[in-house]
Design a protein around this motif. Structure first.
Motif, PDB file in Angstrom:
ATOM      1  N   TYR A 127       0.806  -1.494   0.592  1.00  0.00           N
ATOM      2  CA  TYR A 127       0.216   0.121   0.333  1.00  0.00           C
ATOM      3  C   TYR A 127       1.104   0.616   0.402  1.00  0.00           C
ATOM      4  N   THR A 128       0.200   2.342  -0.181  1.00  0.00           N
ATOM      5  CA  THR A 128       0.874   3.484  -0.350  1.00  0.00           C
ATOM      6  C   THR A 128       0.395   4.705   0.296  1.00  0.00           C
ATOM      7  N   VAL A 129       0.413   5.508   1.177  1.00  0.00           N
ATOM      8  CA  VAL A 129      -0.656   6.275   1.628  1.00  0.00           C
ATOM      9  C   VAL A 129       0.358   7.785   1.445  1.00  0.00           C
ATOM     10  N   THR A 130      -0.120   8.721   0.898  1.00  0.00           N
ATOM     11  CA  THR A 130      -0.567   9.930   0.544  1.00  0.00           C
ATOM     12  C   THR A 130      -0.709  11.072   2.001  1.00  0.00           C
ATOM     13  N   PHE A 131      -0.298  12.294   2.043  1.00  0.00           N
ATOM     14  CA  PHE A 131      -0.971  12.763   2.972  1.00  0.00           C
ATOM     15  C   PHE A 131      -1.123  13.973   2.329  1.00  0.00           C
ATOM     16  N   ARG A 132      -1.879  14.838   2.224  1.00  0.00           N
ATOM     17  CA  ARG A 132      -2.146  15.990   1.482  1.00  0.00           C
ATOM     18  C   ARG A 132      -3.337  16.979   2.402  1.00  0.00           C
ATOM     19  N   ASP A 133      -2.585  18.424   2.293  1.00  0.00           N
ATOM     20  CA  ASP A 133      -2.954  19.734   3.866  1.00  0.00           C
ATOM     21  C   ASP A 133      -4.513  19.940   2.936  1.00  0.00           C
ATOM     22  N   LYS A 134      -5.254  19.435   4.038  1.00  0.00           N
ATOM     23  CA  LYS A 134      -6.754  19.642   3.564  1.00  0.00           C
ATOM     24  C   LYS A 134      -6.641  20.984   3.415  1.00  0.00           C
ATOM     25  N   THR A 135      -6.447  22.138   3.422  1.00  0.00           N
ATOM     26  CA  THR A 135      -6.379  23.474   3.010  1.00  0.00           C
ATOM     27  C   THR A 135      -6.303  23.844   1.505  1.00  0.00           C
ATOM     28  N   THR A 136      -4.277  23.164   1.535  1.00  0.00           N
ATOM     29  CA  THR A 136      -3.924  23.583  -0.131  1.00  0.00           C
ATOM     30  C   THR A 136      -4.348  22.498  -1.418  1.00  0.00           C
ATOM     31  N   GLY A 137      -4.877  21.064  -0.959  1.00  0.00           N
ATOM     32  CA  GLY A 137      -4.892  19.860  -1.408  1.00  0.00           C
ATOM     33  C   GLY A 137      -3.501  19.687  -1.562  1.00  0.00           C
ATOM     34  N   LEU A 138      -2.330  20.479  -1.340  1.00  0.00           N
ATOM     35  CA  LEU A 138      -0.692  19.683  -1.351  1.00  0.00           C
ATOM     36  C   LEU A 138      -0.081  18.832  -0.771  1.00  0.00           C
ATOM     37  N   PRO A 139       0.008  18.026  -1.346  1.00  0.00           N
ATOM     38  CA  PRO A 139       0.844  16.674  -0.787  1.00  0.00           C
ATOM     39  C   PRO A 139       1.804  17.229   0.912  1.00  0.00           C
ATOM     40  N   VAL A 140       1.697  16.740   1.553  1.00  0.00           N
ATOM     41  CA  VAL A 140       2.707  16.875   3.183  1.00  0.00           C
ATOM     42  C   VAL A 140       3.397  15.954   2.909  1.00  0.00           C
ATOM     43  N   GLY A 141       4.866  16.076   3.493  1.00  0.00           N
ATOM     44  CA  GLY A 141       5.567  15.004   4.551  1.00  0.00           C
ATOM     45  C   GLY A 141       6.463  13.961   3.352  1.00  0.00           C
ATOM     46  N   THR A 142       6.318  12.857   3.953  1.00  0.00           N
ATOM     47  CA  THR A 142       6.601  12.398   3.009  1.00  0.00           C
ATOM     48  C   THR A 142       5.536  10.859   2.727  1.00  0.00           C
ATOM     49  N   GLN A 143       5.606  10.330   1.363  1.00  0.00           N
ATOM     50  CA  GLN A 143       4.363   9.189   1.362  1.00  0.00           C
ATOM     51  C   GLN A 143       4.996   7.651   2.220  1.00  0.00           C
ATOM     52  N   VAL A 144       3.839   7.197   2.455  1.00  0.00           N
ATOM     53  CA  VAL A 144       4.501   5.675   3.240  1.00  0.00           C
ATOM     54  C   VAL A 144       4.266   4.808   2.531  1.00  0.00           C
ATOM     55  N   LYS A 145       4.709   3.954   2.653  1.00  0.00           N
ATOM     56  CA  LYS A 145       4.795   2.843   1.485  1.00  0.00           C
ATOM     57  C   LYS A 145       5.310   1.648   2.418  1.00  0.00           C
ATOM     58  N   SER A 146       4.647   0.607   2.022  1.00  0.00           N
ATOM     59  CA  SER A 146       5.134  -0.394   3.340  1.00  0.00           C
ATOM     60  C   SER A 146       3.526  -1.604   2.961  1.00  0.00           C
ATOM     61  N   GLU A 147       3.693  -2.810   3.436  1.00  0.00           N
ATOM     62  CA  GLU A 147       2.757  -3.858   3.063  1.00  0.00           C
ATOM     63  C   GLU A 147       1.725  -4.482   4.329  1.00  0.00           C
ATOM     64  N   GLY A 148       0.770  -5.315   4.515  1.00  0.00           N
ATOM     65  CA  GLY A 148       0.430  -5.554   5.662  1.00  0.00           C
ATOM     66  C   GLY A 148      -0.371  -6.835   4.790  1.00  0.00           C
ATOM     67  N   ALA A 149      -1.097  -7.824   5.841  1.00  0.00           N
ATOM     68  CA  ALA A 149      -2.465  -8.574   5.163  1.00  0.00           C
ATOM     69  C   ALA A 149      -2.758  -8.263   5.922  1.00  0.00           C
ATOM     70  N   LEU A 150      -3.988  -9.324   4.187  1.00  0.00           N
ATOM     71  CA  LEU A 150      -5.646  -9.003   3.798  1.00  0.00           C
ATOM     72  C   LEU A 150      -6.464  -8.867   4.972  1.00  0.00           C
ATOM     73  N   GLY A 151      -7.671  -7.391   5.647  1.00  0.00           N
ATOM     74  CA  GLY A 151      -7.800  -7.126   6.104  1.00  0.00           C
ATOM     75  C   GLY A 151      -7.015  -6.154   7.858  1.00  0.00           C
ATOM     76  N   ASP A 152      -6.392  -6.124   7.272  1.00  0.00           N
ATOM     77  CA  ASP A 152      -5.718  -5.403   8.448  1.00  0.00           C
ATOM     78  C   ASP A 152      -5.938  -3.513   8.761  1.00  0.00           C
ATOM     79  N   TYR A 153      -5.950  -3.376   9.611  1.00  0.00           N
ATOM     80  CA  TYR A 153      -6.334  -2.028  10.080  1.00  0.00           C
ATOM     81  C   TYR A 153      -4.814  -1.399  10.383  1.00  0.00           C
ATOM     82  N   ILE A 154      -4.063  -0.752   9.020  1.00  0.00           N
ATOM     83  CA  ILE A 154      -3.064   0.601   9.701  1.00  0.00           C
ATOM     84  C   ILE A 154      -3.332   1.416  10.494  1.00  0.00           C
ATOM     85  N   GLY A 155      -2.779   1.397  11.192  1.00  0.00           N
ATOM     86  CA  GLY A 155      -3.344   2.998  11.448  1.00  0.00           C
ATOM     87  C   GLY A 155      -1.780   3.803  11.221  1.00  0.00           C
TER      88      GLY A 155
END
Length: 728
Positions: free
Chosen positions: A469-497
């Motif tokens: 999976y890949t998680v992109t963080f975006r600023d709610k006000t500007t819509g622009l990406p912020v921070g570093t993308q999170v790329k990782s793996e997990g199992a089907l049905g996992d809740y990723i905090g």
């Protein structure tokens, strides 16, 4: 009994993604306002809906979630690969493509290996497949499919009632089938085969073997083979003999009599009685009766063939004994809480004799085992005119639950349910590694007439951690990406905090995490700059002096839970949750000295009406009440006449039994374990018709210790145990 409904995939996603939305995987068909969801910000649902649509629009998901098998690990002609069957008529090319994705054999570069189908069975399913790599290495492997075993359902329990063996043999075949109108049905979740042959569930039995009361076995099947047999109980009711009674008056002769014969229960009601007591008391009088078969709860038993009550017309003898001052003939009548008569016993005593629960218990234990006299003490004094004394009883129920795998058809465990007949309970020992096929089975109603029951389970789907999976963080006000993308793996049905990037906070509780549902899942989460300063001055309301401060930075509009200075408590419960506001960077919060600085917030129980107020002497204040369910700060407690009270204002106290203590939270509680998570109310009573799916996140705003168990609140009057969840 309330019915369960199983939410579709979208419902599962919403319950897991839109935190606080009270949409459980299992929920009652009707939901009252009392169990309303906790209020959360639901303004950002675009991403949740996008994920739902992507998943529901996917035509083939098997190759996205199944664990990969490397070609190099295969042993030619020896390896067996197991997969979920692919149903429905398909061309060879389409079936090959779907099966290739389902088996998911890849080369060292993670690319699917070319596959052809070899032998097939009569249903068109592949028995062997051959893989050929780009460098012409060839391996043939065997294929097996996790076909689900057909099952048996009994629409009205496992008990069938008839008036004769011949009636059972003549009608039992008419009671079985595949539609819900039948008493016994065969069920299958397997689809049509590859050749287009329709799959139909069938049911076979051996009705010719019915010669009397006992068991008959039903075997379900479909076009793929036999399923899991189940046994039903057959009761053959024949004309019973009404016991001879001894009474002292004609009025007593009019009473109904409940009795047991050959383990079956009957209730006989007189249809004719003498107009006066005969002068000849030595010879019995014959009375006509209308006799009904009854169950352990005193309810009339219906004929399974006709649907009508099983009744007989019969006669019985009544003996009369002159009514003297010394002798009193009376009938002990044992009834359920609903007033249904389950047993009667004629007794003889003397005027002024005492009849109580102990006497009733002795009579009951000698004649109708399995019942318990109500604990409410009852004492009656016999008199000349006493003809009947009633006692309330409960029927003990004990049912053995047999868990069967719907894949192998084999027993995988048992559980014993016991309690009072007609009461509700939940399954507590679902076998590890399995989950219920029918989620509605989670709630059970105890039935004293049902000693065993089959419940079907299925293996919990397990997938190795190879879904990316890949998680992109975006600023709610500007819509622009912020921070570093999170790329990782997990199992089907996992809740990723998730953790927000430095200097930012999540825009909503919705953005705290997500469910991993497919490979290469792209997720967008919204954040806001946590650059709004706040400064709080804690002021003693009695002296006006500052006794503490708290400051920091956070996101404008976000809420934080405050903590009062040591030795002090908040004056108002509303001050505990603080909203950061860039327009008001400084705030004053009033506190008061208190010896109760932990768990010092109380709330009235929902649906319990106004909270009564008492003074320091325990006298009720008729002029003041607190709102139902409202929260209040307490600063001291005291004991009045053995009862504990909490002070909520000057000389104003509430009973500890009218409220519960809690600690404010703003967290996510994710259910854990392998099966459904029970839900409790604020008094610690399990809510029978609700349960939460495992590994689903829920917004919680309170924790409390209820009946010795730490719990988290997920709805207005719904709590889960801390031991059944993980707080994030």
């Amino acid at each position: 009994m309330k019915k369960y409904k199983k939410m579709v995939l979208a419902g599962i996603l919403l319950s897991s993604t839109i935190l606080g939305a009270n949409t459980s995987v299992v929920q009652a068909a009707s939901t009252s306002a009392t169990n309303s969801p906790l209020t959360v910000d639901k303004s950002l649902l675009t991403n949740a809906i996008q994920v739902i649509n992507e998943l529901l629009d996917s035509k083939t998901t098997a190759n996205k979630v199944n664990a990969q098998t490397k070609f190099s690990d295969l042993v030619d002609k020896e390896t067996t690969l197991t997969a979920a069957p692919i149903f429905g008529k398909k061309s060879t090319a389409d079936y090959t493509k779907a099966l290739q994705g389902e088996l998911n054999v890849v080369d060292d570069n993670g690319q699917l290996v070319s596959m052809t189908i070899g032998d097939t069975d009569s249903n068109g399913f592949a028995k062997t497949v051959t893989y050929t790599t780009s460098d012409n290495k060839i391996k043939t492997v065997n294929v097996s499919f996790n076909l689900v075993k057909p099952t048996v359902s009994f629409s009205k329990g496992t008990i069938m009632n008839f008036t004769s063996a011949s009636e059972a043999n003549a009608n039992i075949t008419n009671l079985i089938g595949t539609n819900s109108s039948k008493l016994v049905t065969a069920n299958t979740t397997n689809g049509d085969d590859i050749n287009g042959k329709a799959n139909v569930a069938k049911l076979s039995s051996n009705p010719a073997s019915v010669t009397g009361s006992g068991e008959v076995e039903f075997t379900p099947s479909d076009i793929y083979g036999n399923g899991i047999p189940a046994k039903g109980n057959i009761n053959i009711y024949s004309q019973p003999t009404v016991p001879t009674r001894t009474v002292s008056t004609t009025d007593a002769a009019k009473n109904a009599i409940a009795f047991t014969e050959n383990g079956q229960r009957f209730l006989a009601k007189p249809t004719n009685t003498p107009t006066e007591m005969p002068t000849d008391t030595t010879n019995p009088v014959e009375i006509n009766y209308s006799i009904s078969a009854i169950d352990s709860a005193g309810d009339t038993v219906n004929d399974s063939a006709t649907g009508s009550p099983i009744t007989f017309n019969g006669t019985g003898n009544v003996k009369f004994t002159p009514n003297t001052d010394a002798a009193v003939n009376y009938t002990m009548v044992f009834k359920t809480e609903n007033g249904k008569t389950v047993y009667t016993k004629d007794q003889t005593g003397k005027s002024e004799d005492i009849v109580n629960n102990d006497n009733a218990t002795k009579v009951l234990n000698e004649n109708a085992t399995g019942y318990t006299v109500s604990s409410d003490q009852q004492t009656d004094t016999l008199a000349t005119g006493t003809t009947e004394i009633d006692f309330t009883v409960t029927k003990d129920a004990k049912t053995t639950v047999n868990y069967f795998s719907n894949i192998t058809g084999k027993s995988v465990g048992t559980e014993t349910l016991d309690g009072i007949n007609g009461s509700k309970t939940i399954l507590k020992n679902i076998p590890k590694g399995y989950q219920l096929v029918n989620i509605g089975d989670f709630s059970q109603t105890l039935n004293a007439d049902q000693t065993s029951k089959n419940i079907y389970v299925k293996p919990v789907q397990t997938t190795v951690g190879n879904l990316s999976y890949t998680v992109t963080f975006r600023d709610k006000t500007t819509g622009l990406p912020v921070g570093t993308q999170v790329k990782s793996e997990g199992a089907l049905g996992d809740y990723i905090g998730l953790t927000a990037p430095d200097g930012y906070a999540f825009a909503s509780v919705l953005d705290n995490g997500f469910l991993l549902l497919k490979n290469n899942q792209n997720v967008t989460k919204y954040v806001v700059a946590a650059n709004t300063p706040y400064s709080i001055s804690y002021v003693d309301q009695d002296t006006g002096k500052e006794v503490g401060t708290q400051s920091g930075k956070g996101a404008d509009g976000s809420k934080i839970v405050l903590k009062s200075p040591s030795g002090y408590a908040f004056v108002s419960a509303d001050d505990v949750n603080y909203t950061i506001d860039k327009g008001t960077p400084t705030s004053t919060v009033y506190v008061q000295k208190s010896d109760q600085t932990e768990d010092n917030i109380v709330s009235g129980y929902p649906k319990n009406g106004y909270i009564k107020i008492y003074n320091q002497n325990g006298k009720l204040n008729s002029d003041v009440v607190l709102s139902e369910g409202s929260s209040w700060i307490i600063d001291k407690s005291l004991t009045i006449n053995g009862a504990e009270y909490y002070r909520v204002a000057t000389n104003e106290y509430v009973k500890a039994s009218d409220v519960y203590k809690y600690t404010p939270l703003q967290k996510i509680a994710t259910t854990n374990g392998t099966n459904l998570t029970p839900v409790y109310n604020s008094r610690g009573q399990v809510i029978i018709d609700r349960a939460l799916a495992t590994n689903t996140p829920w917004y919680t705003d309170r924790s409390a210790t209820i009946k010795g168990q730490k719990m988290y609140r997920v709805a207005t009057d719904e709590w889960i145990r801390a031991s059944d969840s993980t707080l994030k």
